[in-house]
Scaffold this motif. Structure first.
Motif, PDB file in Angstrom:
ATOM      1  N   SER A 258       0.819  -1.213   0.000  1.00  0.00           N
ATOM      2  CA  SER A 258       0.000   0.000   0.000  1.00  0.00           C
ATOM      3  C   SER A 258       0.852   1.262   0.000  1.00  0.00           C
ATOM      4  O   SER A 258       0.352   2.358  -0.278  1.00  0.00           O
ATOM      5  N   ALA A 259       2.144   1.118   0.308  1.00  0.00           N
ATOM      6  CA  ALA A 259       3.065   2.255   0.208  1.00  0.00           C
ATOM      7  C   ALA A 259       3.618   2.399  -1.204  1.00  0.00           C
ATOM      8  O   ALA A 259       4.255   3.411  -1.525  1.00  0.00           O
ATOM      9  N   GLU A 260       3.377   1.413  -2.048  1.00  0.00           N
ATOM     10  CA  GLU A 260       3.918   1.410  -3.408  1.00  0.00           C
ATOM     11  C   GLU A 260       2.844   1.578  -4.478  1.00  0.00           C
ATOM     12  O   GLU A 260       3.134   2.055  -5.577  1.00  0.00           O
ATOM     13  N   LYS A 261       1.625   1.142  -4.162  1.00  0.00           N
ATOM     14  CA  LYS A 261       0.535   1.172  -5.120  1.00  0.00           C
ATOM     15  C   LYS A 261      -0.700   1.786  -4.489  1.00  0.00           C
ATOM     16  O   LYS A 261      -0.841   1.799  -3.264  1.00  0.00           O
ATOM     17  N   PHE A 262      -1.629   2.243  -5.336  1.00  0.00           N
ATOM     18  CA  PHE A 262      -2.930   2.615  -4.816  1.00  0.00           C
ATOM     19  C   PHE A 262      -3.609   1.344  -4.313  1.00  0.00           C
ATOM     20  O   PHE A 262      -3.438   0.253  -4.873  1.00  0.00           O
TER      21      PHE A 262
ATOM     22  N   ASP B 111       5.095   9.411   4.761  1.00  0.00           N
ATOM     23  CA  ASP B 111       4.909   9.331   3.308  1.00  0.00           C
ATOM     24  C   ASP B 111       3.786   8.357   2.957  1.00  0.00           C
ATOM     25  O   ASP B 111       3.012   8.596   2.019  1.00  0.00           O
ATOM     26  N   TRP B 112       3.681   7.267   3.732  1.00  0.00           N
ATOM     27  CA  TRP B 112       2.583   6.323   3.513  1.00  0.00           C
ATOM     28  C   TRP B 112       1.245   6.992   3.819  1.00  0.00           C
ATOM     29  O   TRP B 112       0.275   6.832   3.060  1.00  0.00           O
TER      30      TRP B 112
ATOM     31  N   LYS C 139       4.840  17.299   6.652  1.00  0.00           N
ATOM     32  CA  LYS C 139       5.138  17.267   5.210  1.00  0.00           C
ATOM     33  C   LYS C 139       5.568  18.636   4.704  1.00  0.00           C
ATOM     34  O   LYS C 139       6.526  18.765   3.910  1.00  0.00           O
TER      35      LYS C 139
ATOM     36  N   ARG D  94       0.239   9.221   1.040  1.00  0.00           N
ATOM     37  CA  ARG D  94      -0.237   8.433  -0.104  1.00  0.00           C
ATOM     38  C   ARG D  94      -1.688   8.006   0.109  1.00  0.00           C
ATOM     39  O   ARG D  94      -2.502   8.050  -0.822  1.00  0.00           O
TER      40      ARG D  94
ATOM     41  N   SER E 112      -4.028  10.907  -0.439  1.00  0.00           N
ATOM     42  CA  SER E 112      -4.220  11.255  -1.854  1.00  0.00           C
ATOM     43  C   SER E 112      -5.289  10.398  -2.515  1.00  0.00           C
ATOM     44  O   SER E 112      -5.764  10.726  -3.604  1.00  0.00           O
ATOM     45  N   GLN E 113      -5.691   9.294  -1.860  1.00  0.00           N
ATOM     46  CA  GLN E 113      -6.663   8.374  -2.447  1.00  0.00           C
ATOM     47  C   GLN E 113      -8.053   8.482  -1.822  1.00  0.00           C
ATOM     48  O   GLN E 113      -8.978   7.800  -2.268  1.00  0.00           O
TER      49      GLN E 113
END
Length: 208
Positions: free
Chosen positions: A31-35, A104-105, A167, A108, A111-112
């Motif tokens: 989940s830290a790499e992809k939506f 950062d996670w 951030k 992310r 953002s979704q």
């Protein structure tokens, strides 16, 4: 046989729990790499070194897996954010430690939230957890604020310690960890000091 069977059962249970944790950690890592919507069970299985059937045996479905991963993640986050009550500088150090690890996670996931109901649920829970953390961690300072203004004080402390503030300083301004922590500490301290400046604290009290 009576002496070895309980041992064998315990060993199997420990192995099953280790597999379960590996699957959950793999889900969170992905989940830290992809939506979130892009993560398939096959992706998790490959990362965890298990089969899709094993995942379904442990969690029942993709939804069950993500529900369990969310609960697992929340438990870890609450442990990571445990801070001495009333110690403002220590609390800022703890929350910045947390953001250095997971900030950062979190961004992310944020953002979704408008496109993925699951991401929206995760960050919604995160907001509740953060506000509760502020109310608990800064309770001695907040008790010195008049009750009619206490929610406003919590709001300001939430902002001072929020992941967006981290951030802005750490990523957008590209400040170092120490400078980021110092600025967030100064923000939080200014919030608790303003009621002292307005004469709302008891005479002789020091707001720290």
């Amino acid at each position: 046989m009576k002496t070895t069977r309980p041992y064998a059962m315990t060993t199997r249970a420990a192995a099953a729990e280790e597999t379960r944790h590996r699957i959950l950690r793999s889900t969170l890592a992905l989940s830290a790499e992809k939506f979130t919507l892009e993560i398939a069970l096959a992706d998790v299985a490959e990362r965890a070194g298990v089969t899709t059937k094993t995942i379904l045996r442990h969690f029942g479905s993709r939804e069950g897996l993500f529900d369990a991963a969310s609960d697992f993640n929340r438990g870890e986050i609450e442990q990571e954010r445990a801070a001495p009550v009333g110690d403002l500088p220590a609390a800022i150090t703890v929350v910045v430690d947390h953001y250095e690890e997971r900030g950062d996670w979190v961004m992310r996931m944020l953002s979704q939230e408008r496109s993925d109901a699951r991401a929206a649920s995760v960050v919604g829970i995160g907001r509740v957890v953060h506000r509760e953390w502020v109310a608990t961690t800064f309770r001695p300072q907040l008790e010195r604020v008049p009750s009619v203004e206490r929610e406003a004080a919590v709001d300001l402390l939430v902002v001072a310690t929020d992941v967006y503030t981290w951030k802005l300083l750490r990523r957008d301004r590209n400040l170092g960890r120490a400078d980021t922590e110092q600025r967030m500490c100064a923000l939080a301290q200014s919030v608790v000091n303003q009621w002292a400046a307005r004469g709302h604290t008891r005479e002789g009290d020091e707001v720290t």
